[in-house]
Design a protein around this motif. Structure first.
Motif, PDB file in Angstrom:
ATOM      1  N   THR A 142      -2.044   5.249  -4.459  1.00 65.51           N
ATOM      2  CA  THR A 142      -2.991   6.391  -4.362  1.00 65.51           C
ATOM      3  C   THR A 142      -2.155   7.947  -4.098  1.00 65.51           C
ATOM      4  N   PHE A 143      -2.469   8.785  -4.907  1.00 68.77           N
ATOM      5  CA  PHE A 143      -2.112  10.080  -4.897  1.00 68.77           C
ATOM      6  C   PHE A 143      -3.259  11.089  -4.527  1.00 68.77           C
ATOM      7  N   ARG A 144      -3.041  11.830  -3.587  1.00 69.37           N
ATOM      8  CA  ARG A 144      -3.780  12.904  -3.243  1.00 69.37           C
ATOM      9  C   ARG A 144      -2.976  14.298  -3.270  1.00 69.37           C
ATOM     10  N   ALA A 145      -3.543  15.419  -3.560  1.00 71.51           N
ATOM     11  CA  ALA A 145      -2.938  16.779  -3.715  1.00 71.51           C
ATOM     12  C   ALA A 145      -3.091  17.754  -2.500  1.00 71.51           C
ATOM     13  N   LEU A 146      -1.994  18.220  -2.346  1.00 73.22           N
ATOM     14  CA  LEU A 146      -1.934  19.309  -1.176  1.00 73.22           C
ATOM     15  C   LEU A 146      -2.414  20.605  -1.558  1.00 73.22           C
ATOM     16  N   PRO A 147      -2.822  21.466  -0.760  1.00 75.71           N
ATOM     17  CA  PRO A 147      -2.954  22.803  -1.198  1.00 75.71           C
ATOM     18  C   PRO A 147      -1.994  24.096  -0.853  1.00 75.71           C
ATOM     19  N   ASP A 176       0.920  -0.945  -0.002  1.00 72.76           N
ATOM     20  CA  ASP A 176      -0.081  -0.137   0.170  1.00 72.76           C
ATOM     21  C   ASP A 176       0.868   1.302   0.049  1.00 72.76           C
ATOM     22  N   VAL A 177       0.719   2.002  -1.126  1.00 75.59           N
ATOM     23  CA  VAL A 177       1.437   3.426  -1.195  1.00 75.59           C
ATOM     24  C   VAL A 177       0.555   4.680  -1.141  1.00 75.59           C
ATOM     25  N   ARG A 178       0.764   5.570  -0.281  1.00 78.49           N
ATOM     26  CA  ARG A 178       0.016   6.741  -0.449  1.00 78.49           C
ATOM     27  C   ARG A 178       1.140   7.841  -0.632  1.00 78.49           C
ATOM     28  N   ILE A 179       0.665   9.006  -1.496  1.00 80.21           N
ATOM     29  CA  ILE A 179       1.656  10.071  -1.912  1.00 80.21           C
ATOM     30  C   ILE A 179       0.774  11.263  -1.956  1.00 80.21           C
ATOM     31  N   LEU A 180       1.338  12.318  -1.093  1.00 76.98           N
ATOM     32  CA  LEU A 180       0.895  13.412  -1.217  1.00 76.98           C
ATOM     33  C   LEU A 180       1.780  14.495  -2.038  1.00 76.98           C
ATOM     34  N   LEU A 181       1.213  15.201  -3.160  1.00 76.74           N
ATOM     35  CA  LEU A 181       1.964  15.980  -3.765  1.00 76.74           C
ATOM     36  C   LEU A 181       1.155  17.334  -3.831  1.00 76.74           C
ATOM     37  N   PRO A 182       1.974  18.703  -4.242  1.00 77.54           N
ATOM     38  CA  PRO A 182       1.170  19.792  -4.446  1.00 77.54           C
ATOM     39  C   PRO A 182       0.324  19.684  -5.613  1.00 77.54           C
ATOM     40  N   LEU A 202       0.824  10.588  12.498  1.00 71.65           N
ATOM     41  CA  LEU A 202      -0.383  11.477  12.978  1.00 71.65           C
ATOM     42  C   LEU A 202      -0.570  12.441  11.813  1.00 71.65           C
ATOM     43  N   TRP A 203       0.692  13.327  11.657  1.00 64.85           N
ATOM     44  CA  TRP A 203       0.547  14.410  10.824  1.00 64.85           C
ATOM     45  C   TRP A 203       0.083  14.046   9.468  1.00 64.85           C
ATOM     46  N   PHE A 204       0.682  13.138   8.727  1.00 59.29           N
ATOM     47  CA  PHE A 204       0.417  12.403   7.311  1.00 59.29           C
ATOM     48  C   PHE A 204      -1.038  12.128   7.180  1.00 59.29           C
ATOM     49  N   ASN A 205      -1.575  11.631   8.197  1.00 64.95           N
ATOM     50  CA  ASN A 205      -3.017  10.995   8.259  1.00 64.95           C
ATOM     51  C   ASN A 205      -3.883  12.357   8.370  1.00 64.95           C
ATOM     52  N   ALA A 206      -3.472  13.272   9.054  1.00 59.68           N
ATOM     53  CA  ALA A 206      -4.251  14.495   9.177  1.00 59.68           C
ATOM     54  C   ALA A 206      -4.423  14.966   7.694  1.00 59.68           C
ATOM     55  N   LEU A 207      -3.175  15.414   7.251  1.00 54.72           N
ATOM     56  CA  LEU A 207      -3.235  15.897   5.815  1.00 54.72           C
ATOM     57  C   LEU A 207      -4.218  15.136   4.891  1.00 54.72           C
ATOM     58  N   TRP A 208      -3.862  13.937   4.829  1.00 51.39           N
ATOM     59  CA  TRP A 208      -4.529  13.051   3.946  1.00 51.39           C
ATOM     60  C   TRP A 208      -6.084  13.154   3.976  1.00 51.39           C
ATOM     61  N   GLU A 209      -6.521  13.035   5.192  1.00 49.28           N
ATOM     62  CA  GLU A 209      -7.965  12.949   5.542  1.00 49.28           C
ATOM     63  C   GLU A 209      -8.876  14.348   5.699  1.00 49.28           C
ATOM     64  N   SER A 253      -6.419  17.582   1.869  1.00 47.32           N
ATOM     65  CA  SER A 253      -5.729  17.068   0.586  1.00 47.32           C
ATOM     66  C   SER A 253      -7.229  16.919  -0.349  1.00 47.32           C
ATOM     67  N   SER A 254      -6.864  16.636  -1.574  1.00 53.14           N
ATOM     68  CA  SER A 254      -7.831  16.559  -2.729  1.00 53.14           C
ATOM     69  C   SER A 254      -7.639  15.480  -3.688  1.00 53.14           C
ATOM     70  N   GLU A 255      -8.510  15.148  -4.230  1.00 51.58           N
ATOM     71  CA  GLU A 255      -8.261  14.071  -5.307  1.00 51.58           C
ATOM     72  C   GLU A 255      -7.107  14.460  -6.453  1.00 51.58           C
ATOM     73  N   LEU A 256      -6.211  13.762  -6.738  1.00 54.02           N
ATOM     74  CA  LEU A 256      -5.225  14.375  -7.659  1.00 54.02           C
ATOM     75  C   LEU A 256      -5.382  13.279  -8.939  1.00 54.02           C
ATOM     76  N   VAL A 257      -5.249  14.156  -9.877  1.00 52.72           N
ATOM     77  CA  VAL A 257      -5.205  13.112 -11.273  1.00 52.72           C
ATOM     78  C   VAL A 257      -3.858  13.594 -12.040  1.00 52.72           C
ATOM     79  N   LEU A 258      -3.304  12.532 -12.216  1.00 50.74           N
ATOM     80  CA  LEU A 258      -1.795  12.761 -12.988  1.00 50.74           C
ATOM     81  C   LEU A 258      -1.783  13.070 -14.527  1.00 50.74           C
ATOM     82  N   THR A 259      -2.471  14.017 -14.979  1.00 53.89           N
ATOM     83  CA  THR A 259      -2.511  14.537 -16.240  1.00 53.89           C
ATOM     84  C   THR A 259      -2.503  16.018 -16.398  1.00 53.89           C
ATOM     85  N   SER A 260      -1.983  16.255 -17.480  1.00 51.53           N
ATOM     86  CA  SER A 260      -1.621  17.754 -17.475  1.00 51.53           C
ATOM     87  C   SER A 260      -2.886  18.845 -17.574  1.00 51.53           C
TER      88      SER A 260
END
Length: 304
Positions: free
Chosen positions: A216-221, A157-163, A287-294, A297-304
């Motif tokens: 799974t990827f999610r986007a950070l604001p 299981d891999v979870r990644i937060l990106l801008p 705890l910090w990562f899970n808080a941001l994730w939940e 953060s928002s849905e992230l689509v890997l397209t231009s």
């Protein structure tokens, strides 16, 4: 035959047994012996039975510990039948895992730690970063180990937060803020390409090796000023993004920018069980990562 009486306290109750060591603790001790030269390159390890007796654990815990060290390329020939062997060609890169390892650049230190995490039956990796390029590079080694048949987790299981693509990046940023679009387009294409490669390489393990994989990827604001990798809930790897001013050619034109070389960021390692400070850092990082994730953060689509 004389049977030793069971240990008892003065009131007749049995004394509580000492808690058994975990396979991580066994791996840490053996790793220290290898790094200190007590166990030399090419030397045969004691049998699993002898190690189990020495550490007071079941053979399964010894086996898991040996697999961790094999994944870190410190041991070879790990099997149920014969004793393992200390790797004959130990180099600096193979001695960078473990709680006593000094901080090293991300591209040097991350791969052996990621590989060690893949020795677990259920691999859980969380990452917060700018583009995931370091993580994609580090995944190459455990993937090679899996394809070579040396390790095979049951689940990954891999979870990644990106801008997010929708924010104004703090960096990379042009020195002349009048033209931010060229650099932003380049960063977005890089973020998406690295994420797609990482996802493809991991998901391919489903068909090639029957491993249950979720990516799974999610986007950070916001633009993260640090990078963080959490391995199996038990290890936190932390680095700062340090900005420098440099020039690069983009769209065939030179551009002065402020940017960070993420692969060169010094990676600091913290492990649960390695002391109160380390354990607390790992717990708070999860705890910090899970808080941001939940939350934000928002849905992230890997397209231009």
């Amino acid at each position: 035959m004389v049977v030793d009486p069971e240990p008892a306290s003065v009131n007749g109750r049995k004394r509580p047994q000492q808690p058994q060591r975990t396979h991580h603790e066994v791996a840490d001790e053996l790793r220290t012996r290898i790094r200190s030269g007590v166990l030399r390159p090419g030397q045969r390890m004691p049998t699993q039975a002898k190690l189990a007796d020495e550490f007071g654990v079941e053979r399964g815990a010894v086996r898991e510990a040996l697999r961790v060290l094999q994944a870190e390329q410190l041991l070879t020939n790990v099997s149920k039948g014969s004793p393992a062997t200390v790797a004959p060609d130990l180099g600096l890169g193979r001695l960078l895992a473990g709680p006593e390892a000094p901080p090293q650049p991300t591209m040097v230190a991350l791969a052996p730690r990621i590989t060690g995490a893949f020795a677990a039956p259920h691999v859980e990796i969380d990452a917060l970063c700018l583009t995931s390029v370091s993580l994609t590079l580090a995944m190459g080694e455990p993937l090679r180990q899996i394809h070579a048949g040396r390790i095979k987790p049951a689940k990954v299981d891999v979870r990644i937060l990106l801008p997010s693509r929708d924010i104004d990046l703090a960096f990379p940023a042009p020195v002349d803020r009048s033209d931010p679009d060229r650099l932003r387009r380049r960063w977005l294409a890089h973020r998406n390409a690295q994420g797609q490669v990482l996802r493809h390489n991991l998901l391919s393990l489903r068909s090639t090796h029957g491993i249950d994989v979720q990516v799974t990827f999610r986007a950070l604001p916001f633009t993260p000023p640090v990078k963080l990798y959490l391995l199996n809930g038990a290890e936190a790897l932390f680095a700062y993004y340090t900005l420098v001013r440099r020039e690069e050619e983009i769209d065939h034109e030179p551009l002065e920018m402020y940017d960070a070389e993420g692969t060169q960021s010094m990676l600091f390692a913290f492990e649960q069980g390695a002391g109160l400070r380390d354990t607390t850092f790992v717990e708070q990082s999860n705890l910090w990562f899970n808080a941001l994730w939940e939350t934000i953060s928002s849905e992230l689509v890997l397209t231009s």
